[in-house]
Design a protein around this motif. Sequence first.
Motif, PDB file in Angstrom:
ATOM      1  N   ASP A   1      -6.414   2.038 -12.725  1.00  0.00           N
ATOM      2  CA  ASP A   1      -4.957   1.595 -13.014  1.00  0.00           C
ATOM      3  C   ASP A   1      -4.411   2.883 -13.603  1.00  0.00           C
ATOM      4  OD1 ASP A   1      -5.116  -0.903 -11.681  1.00  0.00           O
ATOM      5  OD2 ASP A   1      -5.448  -1.921 -13.677  1.00  0.00           O
ATOM      6  N   PHE A   2      -3.264   3.350 -13.054  1.00  0.00           N
ATOM      7  CA  PHE A   2      -2.454   4.320 -13.582  1.00  0.00           C
ATOM      8  C   PHE A   2      -0.973   3.869 -13.659  1.00  0.00           C
ATOM      9  CE2 PHE A   2      -2.447   4.904  -9.072  1.00  0.00           C
ATOM     10  CZ  PHE A   2      -1.357   5.606  -8.830  1.00  0.00           C
ATOM     11  N   VAL A   3      -0.184   4.698 -14.347  1.00  0.00           N
ATOM     12  CA  VAL A   3       1.225   4.352 -14.611  1.00  0.00           C
ATOM     13  C   VAL A   3       2.098   4.738 -13.422  1.00  0.00           C
ATOM     14  CG1 VAL A   3       3.257   4.905 -16.011  1.00  0.00           C
ATOM     15  CG2 VAL A   3       0.995   4.584 -17.311  1.00  0.00           C
ATOM     16  N   ARG A   4       2.860   3.719 -13.074  1.00  0.00           N
ATOM     17  CA  ARG A   4       3.533   3.845 -11.908  1.00  0.00           C
ATOM     18  C   ARG A   4       4.650   4.994 -12.180  1.00  0.00           C
ATOM     19  NH1 ARG A   4       6.100   0.874  -7.372  1.00  0.00           N
ATOM     20  NH2 ARG A   4       4.940  -1.061  -7.991  1.00  0.00           N
ATOM     21  N   PRO A   5       4.981   5.996 -11.293  1.00  0.00           N
ATOM     22  CA  PRO A   5       5.908   6.948 -11.517  1.00  0.00           C
ATOM     23  C   PRO A   5       7.238   6.238 -11.519  1.00  0.00           C
ATOM     24  CG  PRO A   5       4.155   7.971 -10.045  1.00  0.00           C
ATOM     25  CD  PRO A   5       3.881   6.484 -10.233  1.00  0.00           C
ATOM     26  N   MET A   6       8.226   6.600 -12.546  1.00  0.00           N
ATOM     27  CA  MET A   6       9.461   5.795 -12.291  1.00  0.00           C
ATOM     28  C   MET A   6      10.450   6.775 -12.890  1.00  0.00           C
ATOM     29  SD  MET A   6       8.786   2.655 -12.273  1.00  0.00           S
ATOM     30  CE  MET A   6      10.566   1.620 -12.871  1.00  0.00           C
ATOM     31  N   ARG A   7      11.744   6.520 -12.537  1.00  0.00           N
ATOM     32  CA  ARG A   7      12.754   7.438 -12.549  1.00  0.00           C
ATOM     33  C   ARG A   7      13.275   7.159 -13.943  1.00  0.00           C
ATOM     34  NH1 ARG A   7      14.013   4.808  -7.792  1.00  0.00           N
ATOM     35  NH2 ARG A   7      13.902   6.179  -5.815  1.00  0.00           N
TER      36      ARG A   7
ATOM     37  N   PHE B   1       0.708  -1.115  -0.072  1.00  0.00           N
ATOM     38  CA  PHE B   1       0.025  -0.063   0.041  1.00  0.00           C
ATOM     39  C   PHE B   1       1.040   1.184  -0.052  1.00  0.00           C
ATOM     40  CE2 PHE B   1      -3.019  -3.054   1.796  1.00  0.00           C
ATOM     41  CZ  PHE B   1      -4.201  -2.665   1.121  1.00  0.00           C
ATOM     42  N   PHE B   2       0.404   2.442  -0.601  1.00  0.00           N
ATOM     43  CA  PHE B   2       1.169   3.481  -0.691  1.00  0.00           C
ATOM     44  C   PHE B   2       0.330   4.705   0.171  1.00  0.00           C
ATOM     45  CE2 PHE B   2       2.512   1.118  -4.079  1.00  0.00           C
ATOM     46  CZ  PHE B   2       3.840   1.351  -4.228  1.00  0.00           C
TER      47      PHE B   2
ATOM     48  N   PHE C   1      -2.665   0.895  -4.234  1.00  0.00           N
ATOM     49  CA  PHE C   1      -1.691  -0.402  -3.717  1.00  0.00           C
ATOM     50  C   PHE C   1      -1.007  -1.027  -5.200  1.00  0.00           C
ATOM     51  CE2 PHE C   1      -6.162  -1.598  -4.471  1.00  0.00           C
ATOM     52  CZ  PHE C   1      -6.029  -2.922  -5.175  1.00  0.00           C
ATOM     53  N   ASP C   2      -0.194  -1.883  -4.931  1.00  0.00           N
ATOM     54  CA  ASP C   2       0.408  -2.760  -5.977  1.00  0.00           C
ATOM     55  C   ASP C   2      -0.142  -4.058  -6.212  1.00  0.00           C
ATOM     56  OD1 ASP C   2       2.167  -4.216  -7.590  1.00  0.00           O
ATOM     57  OD2 ASP C   2       3.891  -3.546  -6.557  1.00  0.00           O
ATOM     58  N   ASP C   3      -0.800  -3.991  -7.140  1.00  0.00           N
ATOM     59  CA  ASP C   3      -1.660  -5.300  -7.293  1.00  0.00           C
ATOM     60  C   ASP C   3      -0.820  -6.752  -7.756  1.00  0.00           C
ATOM     61  OD1 ASP C   3      -1.547  -4.874 -10.234  1.00  0.00           O
ATOM     62  OD2 ASP C   3      -3.373  -5.862 -10.554  1.00  0.00           O
ATOM     63  N   THR C   4       0.269  -6.401  -8.062  1.00  0.00           N
ATOM     64  CA  THR C   4       1.230  -7.664  -8.284  1.00  0.00           C
ATOM     65  C   THR C   4       1.545  -8.293  -6.802  1.00  0.00           C
ATOM     66  OG1 THR C   4       3.252  -6.547  -7.957  1.00  0.00           O
ATOM     67  CG2 THR C   4       2.263  -6.787 -10.152  1.00  0.00           C
ATOM     68  N   PHE C   5       1.124  -7.987  -5.689  1.00  0.00           N
ATOM     69  CA  PHE C   5       1.142  -8.581  -4.452  1.00  0.00           C
ATOM     70  C   PHE C   5      -0.006  -9.435  -4.461  1.00  0.00           C
ATOM     71  CE2 PHE C   5       4.268  -5.058  -3.417  1.00  0.00           C
ATOM     72  CZ  PHE C   5       4.795  -5.628  -2.226  1.00  0.00           C
ATOM     73  N   PRO C   6       0.005 -10.620  -3.928  1.00  0.00           N
ATOM     74  CA  PRO C   6      -1.201 -11.393  -3.827  1.00  0.00           C
ATOM     75  C   PRO C   6      -2.185 -10.631  -3.090  1.00  0.00           C
ATOM     76  CG  PRO C   6       0.727 -12.752  -3.284  1.00  0.00           C
ATOM     77  CD  PRO C   6       1.292 -11.223  -3.417  1.00  0.00           C
TER      78      PRO C   6
ATOM     79  N   LYS D   1       3.881  -5.006 -12.855  1.00  0.00           N
ATOM     80  CA  LYS D   1       4.118  -4.081 -11.784  1.00  0.00           C
ATOM     81  C   LYS D   1       4.256  -2.506 -12.078  1.00  0.00           C
ATOM     82  CE  LYS D   1       7.391  -4.105  -7.782  1.00  0.00           C
ATOM     83  NZ  LYS D   1       6.426  -4.617  -6.771  1.00  0.00           N
ATOM     84  N   GLY D   2       4.490  -2.277 -13.466  1.00  0.00           N
ATOM     85  CA  GLY D   2       4.512  -0.921 -14.070  1.00  0.00           C
ATOM     86  C   GLY D   2       3.417   0.072 -13.773  1.00  0.00           C
ATOM     87  N   LEU D   3       2.269  -0.776 -13.337  1.00  0.00           N
ATOM     88  CA  LEU D   3       0.883  -0.043 -13.277  1.00  0.00           C
ATOM     89  C   LEU D   3       0.658  -0.126 -11.526  1.00  0.00           C
ATOM     90  CD1 LEU D   3      -1.193  -1.577 -15.747  1.00  0.00           C
ATOM     91  CD2 LEU D   3      -0.563   0.994 -15.822  1.00  0.00           C
ATOM     92  N   LEU D   4      -0.152   0.932 -10.960  1.00  0.00           N
ATOM     93  CA  LEU D   4      -0.545   0.909  -9.650  1.00  0.00           C
ATOM     94  C   LEU D   4      -1.944   0.984  -9.880  1.00  0.00           C
ATOM     95  CD1 LEU D   4       1.908   3.414  -7.577  1.00  0.00           C
ATOM     96  CD2 LEU D   4       1.945   0.980  -7.729  1.00  0.00           C
TER      97      LEU D   4
END
Length: 261
Positions: free
Chosen positions: A213-219, A49-50, A191-196, A155-158
């Motif tokens: 679902d939205f794009v995970r902010p990445m560097r 969770f975030f 949350f990250d839905d790649t966690f069970p 995992k690239g989506l939240l």
Amino acid sequence: MTAFSQRIRALLSVLNQRHHQFAITQGERFVRSLERRIGRQSAVGDAAFFDCGQFPWIAELEANWQVIRRELDGVLQSVQALPNFQDISADQLSITQDNRWKTYFFYGYGFKAKQNCDRCPETTRLIEQIPAMKTAFFSILLPHKQIGEHRGPYKGLLRYHLGLKVPQPDACRLRVGQQTRHWQEGCSLVFDDTFPHAAWNDSDEIRVVLFVDFVRPMRFPDAVLNRLMIQLIAWSPYVQSGKERVREWEARSTSAAAPVR
């Protein structure tokens, strides 16, 4: 067609099926291999969770949750006519096979369900302001619906949930990894839905969240790779078939609503 030709066609069909399955398997392995890198390069960290404060756009959605709820109430007047999730996304058959998880789609990887959006203009306006939004719909759990443990594909989506109709917060819960949270009306979860994860509506009433679902902010430069991967997902048969199912449902819905002359 000769018996020989029939055998050749049957053989080619088997080979095509095996090639398709091989491509799917290799694709899944490649995506899984990216997950550790995505977690390391995530600009918002790597967690089940975030903190919602990391996403400034959430404040406006929460401030307008009752506006969305009013449009939702109109949709729920014909809740039984809404499609089941597995009717739109066939791969959901592994986790739901009854008629107690209903959906009302707005967006899916660039596809806009115009009829649904026109019916809920304020909801549409608000979700269109979410940065890098890819999927948005009302997720409707009918009484005593449980969704067994499963995990998301990438995992690239939240994932974002905004509680809209939560009759008994203590009976409506979401477990991600080892953590359990309860939905509340007007409140958000990211949350990250790649966690069970698994979900329950143990109440006697309907539970609804706005599901995004939205794009995970990445560097940089991983942000570029991430968007490329998401575009490939958008082009996949899995997503394209879902779009066609939404179109078919909209066409049936329009036909059913047309006056008899």
